[in-house]
Design a protein around this motif. Structure first.
Motif, PDB file in Angstrom:
ATOM      1  N   ALA A   1      11.128 -39.056 -13.551  1.00 46.63           N
ATOM      2  CA  ALA A   1      11.648 -40.392 -13.220  1.00 46.63           C
ATOM      3  C   ALA A   1      12.350 -41.024 -14.414  1.00 46.63           C
ATOM      4  N   ASN A   2      13.293 -40.295 -14.961  1.00 48.10           N
ATOM      5  CA  ASN A   2      14.073 -40.799 -16.092  1.00 48.10           C
ATOM      6  C   ASN A   2      15.306 -41.525 -15.577  1.00 48.10           C
ATOM      7  N   SER A   3      15.455 -42.762 -15.998  1.00 51.52           N
ATOM      8  CA  SER A   3      16.695 -43.511 -15.766  1.00 51.52           C
ATOM      9  C   SER A   3      16.881 -44.383 -17.002  1.00 51.52           C
ATOM     10  N   GLY A   4      17.612 -45.451 -16.886  1.00 48.44           N
ATOM     11  CA  GLY A   4      17.781 -46.297 -18.045  1.00 48.44           C
ATOM     12  C   GLY A   4      18.739 -47.431 -17.748  1.00 48.44           C
ATOM     13  N   VAL A   5      18.555 -48.498 -18.512  1.00 51.18           N
ATOM     14  CA  VAL A   5      19.407 -49.685 -18.395  1.00 51.18           C
ATOM     15  C   VAL A   5      20.226 -49.770 -19.672  1.00 51.18           C
TER      16      VAL A   5
ATOM     17  N   TYR B   1      23.943 -49.196 -24.831  1.00 51.91           N
ATOM     18  CA  TYR B   1      22.661 -49.262 -25.528  1.00 51.91           C
ATOM     19  C   TYR B   1      21.537 -49.209 -24.498  1.00 51.91           C
ATOM     20  N   GLU B   2      20.788 -48.099 -24.524  1.00 54.15           N
ATOM     21  CA  GLU B   2      19.833 -47.836 -23.444  1.00 54.15           C
ATOM     22  C   GLU B   2      18.428 -48.351 -23.721  1.00 54.15           C
ATOM     23  N   VAL B   3      17.915 -49.104 -22.762  1.00 51.04           N
ATOM     24  CA  VAL B   3      16.477 -49.367 -22.688  1.00 51.04           C
ATOM     25  C   VAL B   3      15.931 -48.350 -21.688  1.00 51.04           C
ATOM     26  N   GLN B   4      15.017 -47.510 -22.160  1.00 58.32           N
ATOM     27  CA  GLN B   4      14.577 -46.373 -21.370  1.00 58.32           C
ATOM     28  C   GLN B   4      13.744 -46.777 -20.158  1.00 58.32           C
ATOM     29  N   VAL B   5      14.026 -46.106 -19.051  1.00 57.17           N
ATOM     30  CA  VAL B   5      13.194 -46.169 -17.850  1.00 57.17           C
ATOM     31  C   VAL B   5      12.615 -44.766 -17.661  1.00 57.17           C
ATOM     32  N   LEU B   6      11.289 -44.696 -17.543  1.00 57.05           N
ATOM     33  CA  LEU B   6      10.631 -43.388 -17.440  1.00 57.05           C
ATOM     34  C   LEU B   6       9.237 -43.578 -16.856  1.00 57.05           C
TER      35      LEU B   6
ATOM     36  N   LEU C   1      23.417 -48.289 -15.110  1.00 56.65           N
ATOM     37  CA  LEU C   1      22.135 -47.674 -14.740  1.00 56.65           C
ATOM     38  C   LEU C   1      22.316 -46.161 -14.716  1.00 56.65           C
ATOM     39  N   GLN C   2      21.331 -45.464 -15.240  1.00 60.23           N
ATOM     40  CA  GLN C   2      21.470 -44.021 -15.479  1.00 60.23           C
ATOM     41  C   GLN C   2      21.005 -43.170 -14.299  1.00 60.23           C
ATOM     42  N   ASP C   3      21.854 -42.211 -13.943  1.00 58.77           N
ATOM     43  CA  ASP C   3      21.448 -41.079 -13.111  1.00 58.77           C
ATOM     44  C   ASP C   3      21.204 -39.930 -14.074  1.00 58.77           C
ATOM     45  N   HIS C   4      19.940 -39.626 -14.326  1.00 59.80           N
ATOM     46  CA  HIS C   4      19.604 -38.609 -15.327  1.00 59.80           C
ATOM     47  C   HIS C   4      19.940 -37.201 -14.841  1.00 59.80           C
ATOM     48  N   GLY C   5      20.193 -37.066 -13.560  1.00 62.96           N
ATOM     49  CA  GLY C   5      20.681 -35.797 -13.033  1.00 62.96           C
ATOM     50  C   GLY C   5      19.607 -34.776 -12.717  1.00 62.96           C
TER      51      GLY C   5
END
Ligand code: MG
Length: 265
Positions: A137-141, A147-152, A246-250
Protein backbone atom coordinates in the motif's frame (compact mmCIF):
# COMPACT_ATOMS: atom_id res chain seq x y z
CA UNK A 1 17.80 58.24 13.62
CA UNK A 2 16.36 54.78 13.76
CA UNK A 3 14.80 55.48 17.15
CA UNK A 4 13.29 58.73 15.89
CA UNK A 5 11.75 56.94 12.95
CA UNK A 6 10.47 54.17 15.16
CA UNK A 7 9.10 56.71 17.62
CA UNK A 8 7.29 58.44 14.77
CA UNK A 9 5.77 55.16 13.68
CA UNK A 10 4.66 54.55 17.24
CA UNK A 11 3.03 57.94 17.55
CA UNK A 12 1.33 57.40 14.22
CA UNK A 13 0.11 54.02 15.37
CA UNK A 14 -1.33 55.38 18.59
CA UNK A 15 -2.83 58.32 16.73
CA UNK A 16 -4.44 56.04 14.15
CA UNK A 17 -5.84 53.90 16.94
CA UNK A 18 -7.39 56.91 18.61
CA UNK A 19 -9.03 57.91 15.35
CA UNK A 20 -10.07 54.53 14.08
CA UNK A 21 -13.63 54.91 15.29
CA UNK A 22 -13.93 58.17 13.38
CA UNK A 23 -12.80 56.92 10.00
CA UNK A 24 -12.72 53.60 8.19
CA UNK A 25 -9.95 54.70 5.88
CA UNK A 26 -7.17 54.37 8.43
CA UNK A 27 -4.22 52.52 6.98
CA UNK A 28 -3.34 49.17 8.52
CA UNK A 29 -0.84 49.53 11.32
CA UNK A 30 2.28 47.46 10.98
CA UNK A 31 3.10 45.86 14.28
CA UNK A 32 6.72 46.06 15.39
CA UNK A 33 7.62 44.75 18.79
CA UNK A 34 10.13 47.50 19.41
CA UNK A 35 8.58 50.24 17.36
CA UNK A 36 9.32 53.00 19.83
CA UNK A 37 12.38 51.59 21.48
CA UNK A 38 10.75 52.75 24.72
CA UNK A 39 9.26 50.30 27.16
CA UNK A 40 5.46 50.78 27.15
CA UNK A 41 3.88 51.90 30.40
CA UNK A 42 0.22 51.49 29.40
CA UNK A 43 -1.52 48.34 28.16
CA UNK A 44 -3.01 50.26 25.20
CA UNK A 45 0.44 50.84 23.76
CA UNK A 46 0.77 47.16 22.90
CA UNK A 47 -2.80 46.55 21.74
CA UNK A 48 -3.68 46.85 18.06
CA UNK A 49 -7.01 46.67 16.28
CA UNK A 50 -6.00 46.46 12.64
CA UNK A 51 -5.53 44.70 10.33
CA UNK A 52 -8.39 42.43 11.34
CA UNK A 53 -7.92 38.80 10.21
CA UNK A 54 -10.66 37.44 7.96
CA UNK A 55 -13.23 35.15 9.52
CA UNK A 56 -13.31 31.49 8.48
CA UNK A 57 -16.25 29.26 9.31
CA UNK A 58 -15.01 25.79 10.25
CA UNK A 59 -16.77 22.54 9.47
CA UNK A 60 -19.09 23.91 6.79
CA UNK A 61 -19.34 20.57 5.00
CA UNK A 62 -17.53 17.35 5.86
CA UNK A 63 -15.34 19.41 8.15
CA UNK A 64 -14.23 21.75 5.37
CA UNK A 65 -13.38 25.35 6.32
CA UNK A 66 -15.30 28.03 4.43
CA UNK A 67 -12.19 29.37 2.69
CA UNK A 68 -10.89 25.98 1.54
CA UNK A 69 -10.74 24.73 -2.04
CA UNK A 70 -12.30 21.28 -2.18
CA UNK A 71 -10.15 19.08 -4.40
CA UNK A 72 -12.15 15.89 -3.97
CA UNK A 73 -15.42 15.37 -2.17
CA UNK A 74 -16.41 12.00 -3.56
CA UNK A 75 -18.30 13.11 -6.64
CA UNK A 76 -15.76 13.05 -9.45
CA UNK A 77 -12.15 13.67 -10.46
CA UNK A 78 -12.78 16.81 -12.47
CA UNK A 79 -10.10 18.70 -10.58
CA UNK A 80 -7.49 15.99 -11.31
CA UNK A 81 -5.40 14.94 -14.30
CA UNK A 82 -2.76 12.35 -15.04
CA UNK A 83 0.65 13.81 -14.27
CA UNK A 84 2.36 12.67 -17.45
CA UNK A 85 -0.33 12.96 -20.10
CA UNK A 86 -2.38 15.79 -18.55
CA UNK A 87 -5.46 13.84 -19.56
CA UNK A 88 -8.39 13.62 -17.17
CA UNK A 89 -7.68 11.38 -14.20
CA UNK A 90 -9.01 7.84 -14.53
CA UNK A 91 -8.49 6.52 -11.01
CA UNK A 92 -11.51 4.75 -9.55
CA UNK A 93 -14.26 6.81 -7.92
CA UNK A 94 -15.98 4.61 -5.35
CA UNK A 95 -19.54 4.62 -4.08
CA UNK A 96 -18.39 5.40 -0.52
CA UNK A 97 -17.11 8.85 -1.48
CA UNK A 98 -13.50 7.84 -1.95
CA UNK A 99 -11.21 7.31 -4.91
CA UNK A 100 -8.63 4.58 -5.37
CA UNK A 101 -5.36 4.27 -7.23
CA UNK A 102 -5.83 2.65 -10.64
CA UNK A 103 -2.78 0.44 -10.81
CA UNK A 104 -0.20 1.38 -13.42
CA UNK A 105 -2.33 4.25 -14.72
CA UNK A 106 0.22 6.69 -13.33
CA UNK A 107 0.22 9.46 -10.77
CA UNK A 108 -2.57 11.99 -10.77
CA UNK A 109 -2.31 15.65 -9.81
CA UNK A 110 -4.49 18.67 -9.32
CA UNK A 111 -5.17 20.75 -12.41
CA UNK A 112 -4.77 23.80 -10.22
CA UNK A 113 -1.31 24.75 -9.05
CA UNK A 114 -0.48 25.93 -5.57
CA UNK A 115 2.28 27.58 -3.57
CA UNK A 116 2.25 27.32 0.21
CA UNK A 117 -0.78 25.48 1.52
CA UNK A 118 -2.60 23.83 4.35
CA UNK A 119 -3.71 20.47 2.99
CA UNK A 120 -6.15 17.99 4.47
CA UNK A 121 -6.23 14.55 2.91
CA UNK A 122 -7.52 11.21 4.14
CA UNK A 123 -6.18 7.87 2.97
CA UNK A 124 -6.74 4.19 3.57
CA UNK A 125 -4.73 1.06 2.88
CA UNK A 126 -6.60 -2.18 2.14
CA UNK A 127 -7.73 -4.37 5.01
CA UNK A 128 -6.68 -7.48 3.12
CA UNK A 129 -2.92 -7.09 3.29
CA UNK A 130 -0.65 -7.93 0.40
CA UNK A 131 3.05 -7.30 -0.07
CA UNK A 132 5.82 -6.29 2.29
CA UNK A 133 8.04 -3.31 2.97
CA UNK A 134 7.67 -0.59 0.38
CA UNK A 135 5.35 -2.82 -1.65
CA UNK A 136 2.48 -2.74 0.83
CA UNK A 137 0.00 0.00 0.00
CA UNK A 138 2.62 2.50 -1.09
CA UNK A 139 1.39 5.85 -2.35
CA UNK A 140 2.32 9.39 -1.48
CA UNK A 141 1.31 13.03 -1.40
CA UNK A 142 3.65 15.29 -3.35
CA UNK A 143 3.60 19.00 -2.58
CA UNK A 144 4.13 21.12 -5.67
CA UNK A 145 4.52 17.81 -7.49
CA UNK A 146 8.02 17.38 -6.03
CA UNK A 147 8.18 16.71 -2.31
CA UNK A 148 6.67 13.47 -1.05
CA UNK A 149 5.01 12.78 2.25
CA UNK A 150 4.96 9.00 2.29
CA UNK A 151 1.76 6.96 2.38
CA UNK A 152 2.37 3.33 3.34
CA UNK A 153 0.80 0.48 5.28
CA UNK A 154 3.50 0.22 7.92
CA UNK A 155 1.48 -1.86 10.37
CA UNK A 156 3.67 -4.83 11.33
CA UNK A 157 5.63 -4.05 8.22
CA UNK A 158 9.20 -2.89 8.58
CA UNK A 159 11.01 -0.78 6.05
CA UNK A 160 13.71 1.88 6.07
CA UNK A 161 12.53 4.49 8.56
CA UNK A 162 13.11 7.48 6.31
CA UNK A 163 10.69 5.86 3.89
CA UNK A 164 8.09 4.77 6.41
CA UNK A 165 4.58 6.13 6.67
CA UNK A 166 4.66 9.88 7.29
CA UNK A 167 8.29 10.29 6.24
CA UNK A 168 9.34 13.15 4.06
CA UNK A 169 10.65 10.55 1.71
CA UNK A 170 14.32 9.76 2.33
CA UNK A 171 14.77 13.04 4.21
CA UNK A 172 12.90 13.13 7.48
CA UNK A 173 11.83 10.21 9.65
CA UNK A 174 8.46 10.91 11.30
CA UNK A 175 8.58 11.64 15.03
CA UNK A 176 6.19 8.76 15.67
CA UNK A 177 4.11 6.26 13.75
CA UNK A 178 0.48 7.19 14.19
CA UNK A 179 -1.35 4.90 11.77
CA UNK A 180 -4.76 3.42 12.42
CA UNK A 181 -5.30 -0.29 11.68
CA UNK A 182 -5.08 -1.32 8.02
CA UNK A 183 -8.42 -0.80 6.32
CA UNK A 184 -9.35 2.25 8.42
CA UNK A 185 -9.09 5.89 7.37
CA UNK A 186 -6.00 7.94 8.17
CA UNK A 187 -5.87 11.72 7.96
CA UNK A 188 -2.92 13.90 7.09
CA UNK A 189 -3.01 17.60 7.86
CA UNK A 190 -0.04 19.18 6.17
CA UNK A 191 1.34 22.69 6.44
CA UNK A 192 3.62 23.31 3.52
CA UNK A 193 5.70 26.38 2.88
CA UNK A 194 7.18 26.46 -0.58
CA UNK A 195 10.88 27.03 -1.21
CA UNK A 196 11.98 30.33 -2.72
CA UNK A 197 14.40 30.85 -5.59
CA UNK A 198 16.19 33.91 -6.87
CA UNK A 199 16.25 35.06 -10.48
CA UNK A 200 19.34 32.96 -11.13
CA UNK A 201 17.33 29.90 -10.14
CA UNK A 202 19.22 29.39 -6.90
CA UNK A 203 17.31 28.34 -3.82
CA UNK A 204 17.40 31.15 -1.29
CA UNK A 205 14.94 29.69 1.21
CA UNK A 206 14.10 26.06 1.83
CA UNK A 207 10.56 24.80 1.89
CA UNK A 208 9.20 23.37 5.14
CA UNK A 209 6.71 20.71 6.11
CA UNK A 210 4.65 20.20 9.22
CA UNK A 211 2.51 17.09 9.24
CA UNK A 212 -0.17 15.86 11.62
CA UNK A 213 -1.06 12.20 11.19
CA UNK A 214 -4.45 11.48 12.70
CA UNK A 215 -4.05 14.68 14.69
CA UNK A 216 -0.60 13.72 16.00
CA UNK A 217 2.45 15.78 15.12
CA UNK A 218 4.86 13.65 13.08
CA UNK A 219 6.83 16.28 11.13
CA UNK A 220 7.60 19.47 13.03
CA UNK A 221 8.40 22.23 10.57
CA UNK A 222 11.19 20.24 8.94
CA UNK A 223 13.37 21.72 6.23
CA UNK A 224 12.86 20.22 2.80
CA UNK A 225 16.29 19.47 1.36
CA UNK A 226 15.02 19.19 -2.20
CA UNK A 227 13.18 16.68 -4.33
CA UNK A 228 12.48 13.24 -2.87
CA UNK A 229 13.75 10.69 -5.42
CA UNK A 230 13.87 6.92 -4.94
CA UNK A 231 17.49 6.94 -6.11
CA UNK A 232 19.83 9.87 -5.66
CA UNK A 233 20.22 12.97 -3.51
CA UNK A 234 17.62 15.71 -3.28
CA UNK A 235 17.75 18.18 -6.16
CA UNK A 236 16.67 21.81 -6.17
CA UNK A 237 15.38 22.81 -9.57
CA UNK A 238 13.77 26.26 -9.42
CA UNK A 239 10.02 26.29 -9.71
CA UNK A 240 6.94 28.33 -9.09
CA UNK A 241 3.53 27.06 -8.13
CA UNK A 242 2.88 23.37 -8.68
CA UNK A 243 0.17 20.73 -8.40
CA UNK A 244 -0.60 18.41 -5.53
CA UNK A 245 0.27 14.96 -6.84
CA UNK A 246 -0.83 11.52 -5.65
CA UNK A 247 1.37 8.52 -6.35
CA UNK A 248 0.53 5.35 -8.22
CA UNK A 249 3.42 3.21 -6.99
CA UNK A 250 2.70 0.71 -9.74
CA UNK A 251 2.52 -2.41 -7.59
CA UNK A 252 -1.19 -2.65 -6.98
CA UNK A 253 -1.18 -0.49 -3.84
CA UNK A 254 -5.01 -0.26 -3.76
CA UNK A 255 -4.69 2.90 -1.65
CA UNK A 256 -7.81 5.06 -1.43
CA UNK A 257 -8.20 8.78 -0.76
CA UNK A 258 -11.12 10.94 0.29
CA UNK A 259 -12.07 14.35 1.65
CA UNK A 260 -9.25 16.38 0.14
CA UNK A 261 -9.20 20.14 0.64
CA UNK A 262 -6.62 22.83 0.61
CA UNK A 263 -6.23 26.36 1.92
CA UNK A 264 -3.77 28.64 0.19
CA UNK A 265 -1.38 30.34 2.58
MG1 MG B 1 5.35 6.52 -1.89
Amino acid sequence: MKNILLLALGITAISCKAQENKTETSKPIIIHEEYTGVEPTKPEETEFYTPVPPTVIPNTKQGVPSDAIVLFNGDNLERWEHSKTKENATWYVNTDGSMSVKNKSGDIQTKQEFGSVQLHIEWKSPKDIKGNGQSRANSGVFLQGKYEVQVLDNNDNETYVNGQVGAVYKQHVPLVKASVPSGEWNAYDIIYHAPEFNKKGEKIKSGTLTVLHNGILIQDHVEIKGTTPYIGWPKNPPHGKGPIRLQDHGDNSRVSYRNIWVREL
